[in-house]
Design a protein around this motif. Sequence first.
Motif, PDB file in Angstrom:
ATOM      1  N   GLU A 336       0.830  -1.204   0.000  1.00 22.15           N
ATOM      2  CA  GLU A 336       0.000   0.000   0.000  1.00 22.15           C
ATOM      3  C   GLU A 336       0.867   1.257   0.000  1.00 22.15           C
ATOM      4  O   GLU A 336       0.597   2.218  -0.729  1.00 22.15           O
ATOM      5  N   GLU A 337       1.929   1.272   0.827  1.00 16.87           N
ATOM      6  CA  GLU A 337       2.836   2.417   0.838  1.00 16.87           C
ATOM      7  C   GLU A 337       3.540   2.557  -0.514  1.00 16.87           C
ATOM      8  O   GLU A 337       3.770   3.670  -1.008  1.00 16.87           O
ATOM      9  N   PHE A 338       3.862   1.425  -1.111  1.00 17.78           N
ATOM     10  CA  PHE A 338       4.515   1.468  -2.425  1.00 17.78           C
ATOM     11  C   PHE A 338       3.571   2.069  -3.467  1.00 17.78           C
ATOM     12  O   PHE A 338       3.995   2.876  -4.309  1.00 17.78           O
ATOM     13  N   LYS A 339       2.303   1.691  -3.426  1.00 27.22           N
ATOM     14  CA  LYS A 339       1.327   2.239  -4.374  1.00 27.22           C
ATOM     15  C   LYS A 339       1.184   3.746  -4.188  1.00 27.22           C
ATOM     16  O   LYS A 339       0.954   4.489  -5.163  1.00 27.22           O
ATOM     17  N   SER A 340       1.331   4.224  -2.960  1.00 24.54           N
ATOM     18  CA  SER A 340       1.269   5.670  -2.712  1.00 24.54           C
ATOM     19  C   SER A 340       2.432   6.382  -3.398  1.00 24.54           C
ATOM     20  O   SER A 340       2.275   7.475  -3.965  1.00 24.54           O
ATOM     21  N   CYS A 341       3.597   5.754  -3.351  1.00 27.41           N
ATOM     22  CA  CYS A 341       4.759   6.318  -4.047  1.00 27.41           C
ATOM     23  C   CYS A 341       4.526   6.343  -5.561  1.00 27.41           C
ATOM     24  O   CYS A 341       4.918   7.294  -6.257  1.00 27.41           O
ATOM     25  N   VAL A 342       3.880   5.292  -6.055  1.00 25.06           N
ATOM     26  CA  VAL A 342       3.577   5.230  -7.486  1.00 25.06           C
ATOM     27  C   VAL A 342       2.634   6.364  -7.866  1.00 25.06           C
ATOM     28  O   VAL A 342       2.796   7.019  -8.914  1.00 25.06           O
ATOM     29  N   ASP A 343       1.637   6.631  -7.021  1.00 25.46           N
ATOM     30  CA  ASP A 343       0.701   7.739  -7.289  1.00 25.46           C
ATOM     31  C   ASP A 343       1.445   9.064  -7.339  1.00 25.46           C
ATOM     32  O   ASP A 343       1.121   9.944  -8.167  1.00 25.46           O
ATOM     33  N   MET A 344       2.426   9.241  -6.477  1.00 26.01           N
ATOM     34  CA  MET A 344       3.210  10.463  -6.479  1.00 26.01           C
ATOM     35  C   MET A 344       3.968  10.626  -7.800  1.00 26.01           C
ATOM     36  O   MET A 344       4.034  11.708  -8.376  1.00 26.01           O
ATOM     37  N   LEU A 345       4.532   9.507  -8.289  1.00 26.14           N
ATOM     38  CA  LEU A 345       5.259   9.549  -9.568  1.00 26.14           C
ATOM     39  C   LEU A 345       4.307   9.849 -10.725  1.00 26.14           C
ATOM     40  O   LEU A 345       4.673  10.555 -11.679  1.00 26.14           O
ATOM     41  N   MET A 346       3.100   9.313 -10.663  1.00 25.48           N
ATOM     42  CA  MET A 346       2.100   9.588 -11.693  1.00 25.48           C
ATOM     43  C   MET A 346       1.732  11.078 -11.702  1.00 25.48           C
ATOM     44  O   MET A 346       1.510  11.678 -12.756  1.00 25.48           O
ATOM     45  N   PHE A 347       1.660  11.677 -10.502  1.00 23.42           N
ATOM     46  CA  PHE A 347       1.336  13.109 -10.392  1.00 23.42           C
ATOM     47  C   PHE A 347       2.412  13.941 -11.075  1.00 23.42           C
ATOM     48  O   PHE A 347       2.116  14.900 -11.798  1.00 23.42           O
ATOM     49  N   HIS A 348       3.680  13.576 -10.853  1.00 28.09           N
ATOM     50  CA  HIS A 348       4.783  14.309 -11.478  1.00 28.09           C
ATOM     51  C   HIS A 348       4.794  14.115 -12.994  1.00 28.09           C
ATOM     52  O   HIS A 348       5.378  14.941 -13.707  1.00 28.09           O
ATOM     53  N   ALA A 349       4.175  13.051 -13.474  1.00 25.59           N
ATOM     54  CA  ALA A 349       4.148  12.800 -14.918  1.00 25.59           C
ATOM     55  C   ALA A 349       3.186  13.724 -15.644  1.00 25.59           C
ATOM     56  O   ALA A 349       3.231  13.853 -16.876  1.00 25.59           O
ATOM     57  N   GLY A 350       2.271  14.340 -14.907  1.00 27.97           N
ATOM     58  CA  GLY A 350       1.313  15.241 -15.528  1.00 27.97           C
ATOM     59  C   GLY A 350       0.357  14.493 -16.437  1.00 27.97           C
ATOM     60  O   GLY A 350      -0.244  13.499 -16.031  1.00 27.97           O
ATOM     61  N   THR A 351       0.254  14.952 -17.677  1.00 32.90           N
ATOM     62  CA  THR A 351      -0.679  14.324 -18.632  1.00 32.90           C
ATOM     63  C   THR A 351       0.051  13.483 -19.675  1.00 32.90           C
ATOM     64  O   THR A 351      -0.535  13.104 -20.690  1.00 32.90           O
ATOM     65  N   ASN A 352       1.303  13.193 -19.429  1.00 39.25           N
ATOM     66  CA  ASN A 352       2.100  12.425 -20.390  1.00 39.25           C
ATOM     67  C   ASN A 352       1.725  10.942 -20.288  1.00 39.25           C
ATOM     68  O   ASN A 352       2.145  10.238 -19.362  1.00 39.25           O
ATOM     69  N   GLU A 353       0.944  10.477 -21.241  1.00 35.80           N
ATOM     70  CA  GLU A 353       0.446   9.086 -21.193  1.00 35.80           C
ATOM     71  C   GLU A 353       1.581   8.076 -21.347  1.00 35.80           C
ATOM     72  O   GLU A 353       1.540   6.979 -20.768  1.00 35.80           O
TER      73      GLU A 353
END
Length: 499
Positions: A336-353
């Motif tokens: 679960e903590e790892f998935k939170s880190c993944v969400d943070m990385l997705m946020f930094h990715a912006g809209t880049n699919e």
Amino acid sequence: MSNSITHLMENGIPSLNEITEGFTKGQVGVADYVYAVRDVFLNAACMFVGDTFTMMNTMLRDSTMRLEHWDIVKTDTKSIITSIGATQYEKTLFKNKDTKERKYLVDDLIGIEKNQRTTEDADASMFEASVRTSYNEGGKAVSILERISKNAVKEKCHALIFPSEKEQKRRGRKRVVENLFIDADEDHISLQFQNKKGDLKRSESGRKLNGATIKLMYVYEGVEPEAPKSKRYRLINPHYFAGSYEGEKGNNEIFDELYAYMDNNYDLSKVKHIYVNSDCGGWIKAGIRRIHGCTQVLDEFHLNKCVLKMTRHVDTDGSHAARDLLLETIRRDTKEEFKSCVDMLMFHAGTNERVWNRVNEGAEYILNNWTAAKTRLVRRNAVCGSSTEGHVSHVLSSRMSTLAMGWSRKGADKMARLRAYFWNGGNMLDLVRYQKQAKALPKAAGAENTTISAAEMISSEHYKTPSWGKYVDKSQASLSAQMKKWMMIGIYDYVWRLR
């Protein structure tokens, strides 16, 4: 034998004297002189070997034991390539009085099979070169004076049968260790065809669909410095297994061979941990279930590669912190903590699919191999760093995929197994001799009553041929002191010294 000695005295010695005279007068260089002397003795040695085989055939033909069971049909001349050159000998075809079977008994006695063109020593030299370089070089290395085609070498490689670990019996006590390590990976090769020539298909982009994989596994006891102060490390007692091992049956085979080796060489009751370093591929996960007590570990190369891919889009200042955060989360926290880190990385990715897909692929890979990844980081000091990429390169790729090579499935499997045999320190002559044992060819009916040992034949020939001494006396009377020394050394010793 007397024919070869006579030929050496009447033709070889004058040639040697002429060659030596030219060398002492400065007409030829030292290299040309050595080559010329070598060829004289090699040709004499080939004739000597052929005379020996012919003598053995004569002994069989004249044997009273043979008369009881076999009739003579005809006598032929056979040429065969040895590691020093081609030799010829006479062989007589016999017909069994009871079974009516026809057989060349001298071939059976000296171990020459039907249609065999090369001797065991020549085959061993051929495999030594083929496993290192190419079939073509194997054809050149088969003999000093002769060569065979690369297609003939390929056919011999395709026909190889390798000893199973289940057949091996350890001599002495089994080794006692606390930990064993297993590394597993695969090499990607190119096929000339899938099942038959011309059946390769192409993708939408036009690329040939000719890829295949060769599996590599090796077991070892740990690592140690190459030298007391060296920063380079080497594996302790590694043993390699390689081949295509296709399908479930093949996959079970390589893991069963691996277990048989460990059971033959180690006291498994004393082993506390068996660590399997790999990229956690499907074939590896399926196979290690066959070995009790294995702990799967995601190797450092694939773990770091995955983390780098997930954090590539983060700015330079924050990328190192992001990677450290991911690794620390894997080591100490939950999914679960790892998935939170993944969400943070997705946020930094912006809209880049494209970046989203890359992060999701990396996260999915780590989550699917969560326990193996965590074990790698938690037991960092206990588990050896995986060296599969380097070993795939050295053991397989350097011969099978570094250059633009195309293989058949059978050829790739046999060469991979031969490479593993070579890296395990296997003796090529032992492998050649194993082929007859594996085929278990029976002797002709009644042959056990007709053949005589080679020692008996040679002893009898010495007894029946007193003229041998005459040629020795002749050579001693006509040769210089240096030539006498060469003759005292003997043909075979001289040949092998030059070789």
